[in-house]
Design a protein around this motif. Structure first.
Motif, short mmCIF file in Angstrom:
data_model
loop_
_atom_site.label_atom_id
_atom_site.label_comp_id
_atom_site.label_asym_id
_atom_site.label_seq_id
_atom_site.Cartn_x
_atom_site.Cartn_y
_atom_site.Cartn_z
N HIS A 145 -29.51 34.60 76.92
CA HIS A 145 -28.49 33.94 77.73
C HIS A 145 -28.91 33.76 79.18
N LYS A 146 -30.15 34.11 79.48
CA LYS A 146 -30.64 33.91 80.84
C LYS A 146 -31.80 32.92 80.84
N THR A 147 -31.91 32.17 81.93
CA THR A 147 -33.06 31.27 82.05
C THR A 147 -34.33 32.10 82.22
N GLY A 205 -34.09 33.77 85.41
CA GLY A 205 -33.17 34.91 85.32
C GLY A 205 -33.81 36.10 84.63
N ASN A 206 -34.60 35.81 83.60
CA ASN A 206 -35.31 36.89 82.91
C ASN A 206 -36.28 37.61 83.85
N MET A 262 -34.14 39.57 87.00
CA MET A 262 -33.09 40.55 86.75
C MET A 262 -33.50 41.99 87.09
#
Ligand code: ATP
Ligand code: MG
Length: 240
Positions: free
Chosen positions: A91-93, A96-97, A100
């Motif tokens: 669920h993360k781009t 984002g991965n 995080m």
């Protein structure tokens, strides 16, 4: 930088690790080979305490991972791990991965984490994919994101557990190229893989495991060209 001393791991009746000892020097590249069920993953997972050993000791950068005085989360920050299944957050781009963990665990400012993420994506050859979701990437691209994500925490050691064995053949090379580049930069690496070309090019030492034990170790040339243990000879015949 890693010191594994006489470790044992039991799953019920089964002895998954049977008196395994292994030292890894800073900058060293160790490739671990062996048949299915021989304990390769269990050993690798024990290093960052994804498995808890039943006997023996493991030190990472001088810290005993089982000592209550040492914070396992701090030790884990020194260890990057890449698995066979890429394990990205769906669920993360990609961005984002990669940002995080540094933002949450290391309190790196987001802008700084993003700048580093872009640098790492460039390094693994997919800087154009920062804003897409993992499901829109090929397996080889996902695995390169997984490597970049591990590197985003700036680890001292990288652990790889069969990073190419879930990939289509045409994607194996692009992942191995990234790993070779990382090795040439001086990263300390422990790699479970049956990619013999990679082992020959990169490994300082190859370790052969069977039935939870290290049966033989040596330089890739020595191990592959003149294996001594009959079980290693048999194993090499099967995979080559
Ligand atoms: P592969 O090449 O198939 O990945 P491996 O060398 O990595 O094999 P491990 O996954 O370390 O082998 O497993 C070693 C042994 O421990 C195997 O017999 C396996 O079935 C067993 N084992 C591993 N994890 C568990 C678990 N969580 N519970 C019970 N048994 C386990
Ligand atoms: Mg395994």
């Amino acid at each position: 930088i890693i010191s594994i001393k006489n470790i044992y791991k039991f799953f019920g009746e089964l002895t998954a690790l049977n008196d395994v000892s292994l030292d890894v020097q800073p900058g060293e590249k160790v490739v671990v080979i062996g048949p299915s069920g021989s304990g390769k993953s269990t050993m690798l997972r024990s290093i960052n305490k994804l498995e808890t050993i039943d006997k023996g000791s493991i030190r990472v950068d001088g810290m005993d991972i089982n000592s209550p005085e040492n914070d396992i989360n701090a030790i884990r920050q020194e260890l990057g791990m890449v698995f066979q299944s890429f394990n990205l957050f769906p669920h993360k781009t990609v961005m984002g991965n990669l940002t995080m963990a540094p933002v949450r665990l290391k309190k790196v400012p987001l802008e700084e984490a993003e700048a580093r993420a872009l640098m790492l994506l460039k390094k693994v050859g997919i800087s154009d994919k920062a804003n897409v979701f993992p499901s829109n990437l090929s397996g080889g691209q996902q695995q390169r994101v997984a490597i970049a994500r591990a590197l985003a925490m700036n680890p001292k050691i990288m652990l790889f557990d069969e990073p190419t064995s879930a990939l289509d053949p045409e994607m194996i090379g692009e992942v191995l190229d990234v790993m070779v580049a990382l090795a040439k930069e001086g990263m300390t690496m422990v790699v479970v893989t049956h990619e013999m070309g990679f082992a020959r090019e990169v490994a300082d030492r190859v370790v052969f495991m069977d039935h939870g034990q290290i049966l033989e170790e040596g330089t890739p040339d020595r191990l592959f060209d003149s294996p001594e243990h009959p079980r290693l000879q048999k194993f090499l015949k099967q995979i080559l």
